[in-house]
Design a protein around this motif. Structure first.
Motif, PDB file in Angstrom:
ATOM      1  N   SER A   1       0.832  -1.207   0.000  1.00 25.72           N
ATOM      2  CA  SER A   1       0.000   0.000   0.000  1.00 25.72           C
ATOM      3  C   SER A   1       0.864   1.254   0.000  1.00 25.72           C
ATOM      4  CB  SER A   1      -0.922   0.019   1.221  1.00 25.72           C
ATOM      5  OG  SER A   1      -1.866  -1.010   1.151  1.00 25.72           O
ATOM      6  N   PHE A   2       1.899   1.248   0.811  1.00 25.35           N
ATOM      7  CA  PHE A   2       2.794   2.402   0.891  1.00 25.35           C
ATOM      8  C   PHE A   2       3.524   2.623  -0.431  1.00 25.35           C
ATOM      9  CE2 PHE A   2       6.887   4.397   1.862  1.00 25.35           C
ATOM     10  CZ  PHE A   2       6.434   5.574   2.465  1.00 25.35           C
ATOM     11  N   LYS A   3       4.088   1.539  -0.976  1.00 17.67           N
ATOM     12  CA  LYS A   3       4.783   1.640  -2.264  1.00 17.67           C
ATOM     13  C   LYS A   3       3.843   2.156  -3.347  1.00 17.67           C
ATOM     14  CE  LYS A   3       8.414  -1.881  -2.274  1.00 17.67           C
ATOM     15  NZ  LYS A   3       8.833  -3.153  -2.893  1.00 17.67           N
ATOM     16  N   LEU A   4       2.645   1.609  -3.357  1.00 18.84           N
ATOM     17  CA  LEU A   4       1.675   1.986  -4.379  1.00 18.84           C
ATOM     18  C   LEU A   4       1.267   3.448  -4.251  1.00 18.84           C
ATOM     19  CD1 LEU A   4       0.061   0.966  -6.778  1.00 18.84           C
ATOM     20  CD2 LEU A   4      -1.758   0.343  -5.187  1.00 18.84           C
ATOM     21  N   ALA A   5       1.075   3.925  -3.038  1.00 19.88           N
ATOM     22  CA  ALA A   5       0.711   5.325  -2.828  1.00 19.88           C
ATOM     23  C   ALA A   5       1.801   6.250  -3.378  1.00 19.88           C
ATOM     24  CB  ALA A   5       0.472   5.603  -1.348  1.00 19.88           C
ATOM     25  N   LYS A   6       3.051   5.902  -3.131  1.00 21.22           N
ATOM     26  CA  LYS A   6       4.179   6.691  -3.628  1.00 21.22           C
ATOM     27  C   LYS A   6       4.223   6.659  -5.161  1.00 21.22           C
ATOM     28  CE  LYS A   6       9.164   7.193  -3.134  1.00 21.22           C
ATOM     29  NZ  LYS A   6      10.379   6.700  -2.497  1.00 21.22           N
ATOM     30  N   ILE A   7       4.030   5.475  -5.721  1.00 18.72           N
ATOM     31  CA  ILE A   7       4.055   5.318  -7.178  1.00 18.72           C
ATOM     32  C   ILE A   7       2.929   6.115  -7.823  1.00 18.72           C
ATOM     33  CG2 ILE A   7       3.658   3.650  -9.034  1.00 18.72           C
ATOM     34  CD1 ILE A   7       5.174   1.604  -7.217  1.00 18.72           C
ATOM     35  N   VAL A   8       1.731   6.036  -7.261  1.00 13.07           N
ATOM     36  CA  VAL A   8       0.584   6.752  -7.822  1.00 13.07           C
ATOM     37  C   VAL A   8       0.842   8.260  -7.818  1.00 13.07           C
ATOM     38  CG1 VAL A   8      -1.843   7.361  -7.407  1.00 13.07           C
ATOM     39  CG2 VAL A   8      -1.124   4.965  -7.362  1.00 13.07           C
ATOM     40  N   ARG A   9       1.413   8.777  -6.742  1.00 12.97           N
ATOM     41  CA  ARG A   9       1.722  10.221  -6.675  1.00 12.97           C
ATOM     42  C   ARG A   9       2.687  10.621  -7.792  1.00 12.97           C
ATOM     43  NH1 ARG A   9       5.918  12.450  -4.556  1.00 12.97           N
ATOM     44  NH2 ARG A   9       6.437  10.677  -3.233  1.00 12.97           N
ATOM     45  N   ILE A  10       3.723   9.824  -8.002  1.00 18.54           N
ATOM     46  CA  ILE A  10       4.714  10.131  -9.037  1.00 18.54           C
ATOM     47  C   ILE A  10       4.102   9.996 -10.432  1.00 18.54           C
ATOM     48  CG2 ILE A  10       6.873   9.289 -10.075  1.00 18.54           C
ATOM     49  CD1 ILE A  10       7.760   8.612  -7.140  1.00 18.54           C
ATOM     50  N   VAL A  11       3.328   8.946 -10.643  1.00 17.10           N
ATOM     51  CA  VAL A  11       2.695   8.727 -11.948  1.00 17.10           C
ATOM     52  C   VAL A  11       1.698   9.848 -12.248  1.00 17.10           C
ATOM     53  CG1 VAL A  11       1.099   7.219 -13.210  1.00 17.10           C
ATOM     54  CG2 VAL A  11       3.084   6.242 -12.051  1.00 17.10           C
ATOM     55  N   GLU A  12       0.945  10.285 -11.254  1.00 23.56           N
ATOM     56  CA  GLU A  12      -0.021  11.375 -11.465  1.00 23.56           C
ATOM     57  C   GLU A  12       0.680  12.657 -11.900  1.00 23.56           C
ATOM     58  OE1 GLU A  12      -2.340  11.545  -7.864  1.00 23.56           O
ATOM     59  OE2 GLU A  12      -3.776  10.069  -8.628  1.00 23.56           O
ATOM     60  N   GLU A  13       1.855  12.935 -11.331  1.00 25.91           N
ATOM     61  CA  GLU A  13       2.629  14.113 -11.750  1.00 25.91           C
ATOM     62  C   GLU A  13       3.014  14.008 -13.223  1.00 25.91           C
ATOM     63  OE1 GLU A  13       6.017  14.699  -9.206  1.00 25.91           O
ATOM     64  OE2 GLU A  13       4.770  14.758  -7.401  1.00 25.91           O
ATOM     65  N   GLU A  14       3.472  12.837 -13.631  1.00 29.32           N
ATOM     66  CA  GLU A  14       3.853  12.642 -15.034  1.00 29.32           C
ATOM     67  C   GLU A  14       2.643  12.731 -15.954  1.00 29.32           C
ATOM     68  OE1 GLU A  14       6.786  12.625 -16.404  1.00 29.32           O
ATOM     69  OE2 GLU A  14       7.863  12.623 -14.502  1.00 29.32           O
ATOM     70  N   LEU A  15       1.514  12.189 -15.512  1.00 29.75           N
ATOM     71  CA  LEU A  15       0.295  12.264 -16.329  1.00 29.75           C
ATOM     72  C   LEU A  15      -0.197  13.699 -16.458  1.00 29.75           C
ATOM     73  CD1 LEU A  15      -1.656   9.070 -15.212  1.00 29.75           C
ATOM     74  CD2 LEU A  15      -0.660   9.535 -17.463  1.00 29.75           C
ATOM     75  N   THR A  16       0.012  14.508 -15.442  1.00 28.62           N
ATOM     76  CA  THR A  16      -0.339  15.930 -15.527  1.00 28.62           C
ATOM     77  C   THR A  16       0.507  16.603 -16.597  1.00 28.62           C
ATOM     78  OG1 THR A  16      -1.049  16.015 -13.227  1.00 28.62           O
ATOM     79  CG2 THR A  16      -0.429  18.108 -14.253  1.00 28.62           C
ATOM     80  N   ASP A  17       1.794  16.307 -16.626  1.00 30.05           N
ATOM     81  CA  ASP A  17       2.683  16.852 -17.663  1.00 30.05           C
ATOM     82  C   ASP A  17       2.240  16.383 -19.049  1.00 30.05           C
ATOM     83  OD1 ASP A  17       4.129  18.071 -15.657  1.00 30.05           O
ATOM     84  OD2 ASP A  17       5.781  16.629 -15.714  1.00 30.05           O
ATOM     85  N   TYR A  18       1.887  15.103 -19.154  1.00 32.46           N
ATOM     86  CA  TYR A  18       1.413  14.548 -20.424  1.00 32.46           C
ATOM     87  C   TYR A  18       0.142  15.281 -20.878  1.00 32.46           C
ATOM     88  CZ  TYR A  18      -1.466  11.524 -23.324  1.00 32.46           C
ATOM     89  OH  TYR A  18      -2.305  11.063 -24.306  1.00 32.46           O
ATOM     90  N   LYS A  19      -0.799  15.466 -19.977  1.00 31.64           N
ATOM     91  CA  LYS A  19      -2.068  16.121 -20.322  1.00 31.64           C
ATOM     92  C   LYS A  19      -1.834  17.570 -20.762  1.00 31.64           C
ATOM     93  CE  LYS A  19      -4.859  13.209 -17.321  1.00 31.64           C
ATOM     94  NZ  LYS A  19      -5.586  13.122 -16.045  1.00 31.64           N
ATOM     95  N   THR A  20      -0.887  18.239 -20.128  1.00 30.68           N
ATOM     96  CA  THR A  20      -0.543  19.611 -20.524  1.00 30.68           C
ATOM     97  C   THR A  20       0.028  19.629 -21.940  1.00 30.68           C
ATOM     98  OG1 THR A  20      -0.128  20.235 -18.230  1.00 30.68           O
ATOM     99  CG2 THR A  20       0.871  21.629 -19.934  1.00 30.68           C
ATOM    100  N   ALA A  21       0.925  18.696 -22.221  1.00 32.30           N
ATOM    101  CA  ALA A  21       1.517  18.605 -23.559  1.00 32.30           C
ATOM    102  C   ALA A  21       0.456  18.244 -24.597  1.00 32.30           C
ATOM    103  CB  ALA A  21       2.652  17.586 -23.576  1.00 32.30           C
TER     104      ALA A  21
END
Length: 123
Positions: A28-48
């Protein structure tokens, strides 16, 4: 770990499913960290993506992009598609560790979600 935007976009729904499952605290902890990082990258993708859509969209009389049925209308669909494919193929570096199947414990995951998360999982 390097992954493509295509992999991130393709796994977004699986992440939504995965974070709703009960699993051991370590996963759960690992996944929470991964989701936060992936969401940041997806935000950059959506902006592009938004920038790309606006670049190729036909502009109306008010100089705003023409949208029909919630879809941008493009001047040259082939050019947009080529640049969009390039955006999807762009590799990003994620500072994350893979999750082992053992870490997930007895979590029940649909096969379709597993397929889109193969890049994240290890035996």
């Amino acid at each position: 770990m390097k992954v493509t935007n295509r992999q991130l976009v393709g796994s977004a729904e699986a992440f939504k499913n995965l974070i709703g499952l009960k699993m051991p605290i370590k996963a759960s902890f690992k996944l929470a960290k991964i989701v936060r990082i992936v969401e940041e990258e997806l935000t950059d993708y959506k902006t592009a993506l938004k920038s790309l859509q606006l670049k190729h969209a036909i502009k109306g009389e008010d100089d705003e992009p023409v949208i029909i049925e919630n879809q941008y209308v493009f001047e040259d669909v082939a050019k947009f598609n080529a640049e969009y494919a390039e955006l999807l193929g762009f590799e990003v570096s994620l500072d994350i560790e893979q999750i082992s199947l053992e870490d997930l414990g007895d979590a029940e995951i649909e096969p379709a979600h597993l397929v889109s998360l193969l890049w994240l999982l290890k035996d």
